[in-house]
Design an enzyme around this catalytic site. Structure first.
Site, PDB file in Angstrom:
ATOM      1  N   HIS A  28       0.830  -1.217   0.000  1.00  0.00           N
ATOM      2  CA  HIS A  28       0.000   0.000   0.000  1.00  0.00           C
ATOM      3  C   HIS A  28       0.859   1.259   0.000  1.00  0.00           C
ATOM      4  CE1 HIS A  28      -4.008  -1.771   0.192  1.00  0.00           C
ATOM      5  NE2 HIS A  28      -3.488  -2.702   0.967  1.00  0.00           N
ATOM      6  N   GLY A 108      -7.834 -14.401  -7.061  1.00  0.00           N
ATOM      7  CA  GLY A 108      -8.438 -13.742  -5.914  1.00  0.00           C
ATOM      8  C   GLY A 108      -7.706 -13.958  -4.602  1.00  0.00           C
ATOM      9  N   GLY A 110      -4.631 -12.359  -4.004  1.00  0.00           N
ATOM     10  CA  GLY A 110      -3.661 -11.288  -3.819  1.00  0.00           C
ATOM     11  C   GLY A 110      -2.316 -11.617  -4.440  1.00  0.00           C
ATOM     12  N   LEU A 111      -2.300 -12.501  -5.449  1.00  0.00           N
ATOM     13  CA  LEU A 111      -1.049 -12.892  -6.106  1.00  0.00           C
ATOM     14  C   LEU A 111      -1.018 -12.429  -7.566  1.00  0.00           C
ATOM     15  CD1 LEU A 111      -0.748 -16.426  -4.455  1.00  0.00           C
ATOM     16  CD2 LEU A 111       0.547 -14.360  -3.867  1.00  0.00           C
ATOM     17  N   SER A 113      -3.217 -12.409 -10.244  1.00  0.00           N
ATOM     18  CA  SER A 113      -3.648 -13.167 -11.419  1.00  0.00           C
ATOM     19  C   SER A 113      -4.092 -12.208 -12.527  1.00  0.00           C
ATOM     20  CB  SER A 113      -4.776 -14.130 -11.054  1.00  0.00           C
ATOM     21  OG  SER A 113      -5.857 -13.441 -10.479  1.00  0.00           O
ATOM     22  N   SER A 114      -4.631 -11.058 -12.172  1.00  0.00           N
ATOM     23  CA  SER A 114      -5.095 -10.134 -13.218  1.00  0.00           C
ATOM     24  C   SER A 114      -3.910  -9.493 -13.942  1.00  0.00           C
ATOM     25  CB  SER A 114      -6.049  -9.089 -12.654  1.00  0.00           C
ATOM     26  OG  SER A 114      -5.433  -8.345 -11.639  1.00  0.00           O
ATOM     27  N   GLU A 146      -6.241  -2.296 -16.331  1.00  0.00           N
ATOM     28  CA  GLU A 146      -6.875  -2.651 -15.046  1.00  0.00           C
ATOM     29  C   GLU A 146      -7.741  -1.486 -14.543  1.00  0.00           C
ATOM     30  OE1 GLU A 146      -5.262  -5.527 -13.062  1.00  0.00           O
ATOM     31  OE2 GLU A 146      -6.576  -5.309 -11.339  1.00  0.00           O
ATOM     32  N   ASP A 158       1.967  -4.398  -9.395  1.00  0.00           N
ATOM     33  CA  ASP A 158       1.681  -5.759  -9.862  1.00  0.00           C
ATOM     34  C   ASP A 158       2.096  -5.956 -11.316  1.00  0.00           C
ATOM     35  OD1 ASP A 158       0.497  -5.711  -7.412  1.00  0.00           O
ATOM     36  OD2 ASP A 158      -1.555  -5.820  -8.150  1.00  0.00           O
ATOM     37  N   TYR A 207      -9.940  -1.056  -0.463  1.00  0.00           N
ATOM     38  CA  TYR A 207      -8.803  -0.485  -1.204  1.00  0.00           C
ATOM     39  C   TYR A 207      -9.100   0.965  -1.582  1.00  0.00           C
ATOM     40  CZ  TYR A 207      -4.926  -0.422  -4.559  1.00  0.00           C
ATOM     41  OH  TYR A 207      -3.761  -0.129  -5.228  1.00  0.00           O
TER      42      TYR A 207
HETATM   43  C1  GLA Z   1      -3.021  -4.350  -5.128  1.00  0.00           C
HETATM   44  C2  GLA Z   1      -2.774  -3.264  -6.175  1.00  0.00           C
HETATM   45  C3  GLA Z   1      -1.327  -2.784  -6.116  1.00  0.00           C
HETATM   46  C4  GLA Z   1      -0.921  -2.403  -4.693  1.00  0.00           C
HETATM   47  C5  GLA Z   1      -1.299  -3.504  -3.697  1.00  0.00           C
HETATM   48  C6  GLA Z   1      -1.059  -3.095  -2.270  1.00  0.00           C
HETATM   49  O1  GLA Z   1      -2.273  -5.490  -5.445  1.00  0.00           O
HETATM   50  O2  GLA Z   1      -3.057  -3.741  -7.460  1.00  0.00           O
HETATM   51  O3  GLA Z   1      -1.152  -1.706  -7.008  1.00  0.00           O
HETATM   52  O4  GLA Z   1      -1.512  -1.173  -4.329  1.00  0.00           O
HETATM   53  O5  GLA Z   1      -2.654  -3.885  -3.824  1.00  0.00           O
HETATM   54  O6  GLA Z   1       0.286  -2.929  -2.000  1.00  0.00           O
END
Ligand code: GLA
Length: 345
Positions: A28, A108, A110-111, A113-114, A146, A158, A207
């Site tokens: 973040h 889904g 937090g790794l 995939s998108s 995105e 990402d 978020y």
């Molecule tokens: C998601 C967002 C990233 C980043 C993280 C948090 O993965 O796509 O840009 O903000 O959350 O660090």
């Protein structure tokens, strides 16, 4: 699972892949011009692509067994195809293509995939149409896809990780200047990633709220972005909870900078501090994730552990003694009251 040939009746013209990512430190911070430290994971997304001679794109997501079709340049329904639609439109693809997608990146969790889908689509389009795009441009177009097509107001971590990182080194990235370097993992350590199994249901609204809060905090502090705050004391002038939100971002940036030369023990301490900050100041963790993180942090073979990605559930990352990852995961998951599983290694 159906192949490209089975769905579209011929062989694809090109094939490209891109990995998911796990963020080791710097969470973040990327939408406030800060520092991040992700690495690629071994799981990836593969796109097979071929011209179809029409004015329509057709997408088949083999793992989901779902189809989508939409005009060249337009957005798509359903949601999974929006990443592909955005990547193709923003790369300037003017001809219809058929796209077949398979992925081993957990969805889904937090790794990313998108990001892996956006970057693999762009790599395939780059090859098929000989587009003049370097890997940074690919990441920038993927981020716009995105934001503008999938409606997620993300930073660039990402997509930069998927486009530029590899699974053996860390990518230290300045998200303001895109200045970057790759670094080896701390000696004697390896990365362990566990999916808590907690669905990230609040991730999107949470978020966006956090983004708005830190934008307000930087406005009140009179800085362009919280990246520009170096003295953490100044955040104490902000009202609750903006003071805590800003404190997270400022201290997290300092942790990434400190991690660059850290040995495994020091790196682990920074990860533990990052988790506490994300849990208490930024409030984006989840009780089940905290439970797993604590089990990891108290394990003898673990240097440090934290939630990773946007939070509100999903994956966590640990730095563990080299060779111990499998055993650590087994120990911790045996004590965890939930559907967790080891994702990496
Ligand atoms: C998601 C967002 C990233 C980043 C993280 C948090 O993965 O796509 O840009 O903000 O959350 O660090």
């Amino acid at each position: 699972m159906k192949t490209f040939d089975e769905v579209f009746g011929r062989a694809p013209d090109v094939t490209a892949s891109a990995p998911g990512r796990v963020n080791l430190l710097g969470e973040h911070t990327d939408y406030q011009g800060g520092f991040v430290l992700p690495t690629a994971i071994p799981q990836d997304t593969t796109v097979h692509m071929g011209r179809n001679g029409t004015a329509e794109h057709r997408v088949y997501a083999a793992d989901l067994e779902r189809h989508a079709r939409f005009p060249v340049g337009a957005n798509a329904e359903p949601h999974f195809a929006q990443y592909v639609a955005g990547a193709l439109a923003l790369a300037g693809v003017q001809e219809g293509v058929d796209v077949h997608v398979t992925s081993t990146v957990p969805m889904g969790a937090g790794l990313s995939s998108s990001a892996a889908l956006e970057v693999s689509t762009l790599r395939a389009a780059r090859e098929l149409f000989a587009l003049d795009l370097d890997d940074v441009r690919v990441a920038q177009i993927a981020q716009r896809a995105e934001i503008e097509f999938a409606g997620v107001n993300c930073g660039i971590m990402d997509q930069m990780a998927s486009s530029l990182a590899d699974a053996r080194r860390m990518l230290r990235l300045d998200t303001r200047t895109l200045e970057r370097e790759t670094l080896p993992l701390p000696g004697g350590a390896q990365v362990l990633v566990i999916d808590s199994g907690v669905p990230r249901s609040l991730a999107e609204s949470g978020y966006n709220t956090r983004r708005a809060e830190v934008e307000e905090a930087s406005r009140l502090l009179g800085v362009h972005e919280l990246r520009d705050v170096t003295d953490v004391q100044v955040v104490e002038t902000l009202p609750e909870p903006l003071n805590r939100r800003a404190r997270h971002v400022v201290t997290e940036n300092a942790r990434v900078l400190a991690a660059v030369n850290a040995d495994a023990a020091a790196f682990g301490q920074l990860m533990n501090a990052s988790h506490a900050s994300l849990r208490d100041d930024y409030e984006v963790s989840h009780p089940k994730v905290d439970e797993l993180v604590e089990l990891l942090q108290t394990h003898a073979d673990v240097f440090g552990a934290r939630m990773t990605g946007a939070g509100f559930g999903g994956a966590l990352v640990a730095l563990v003694r080299e060779g111990a990852a499998e055993a650590v995961a087994a120990d911790v998951l045996a004590q965890y009251d939930g559907p967790g599983r080891r994702v990496v290694p």
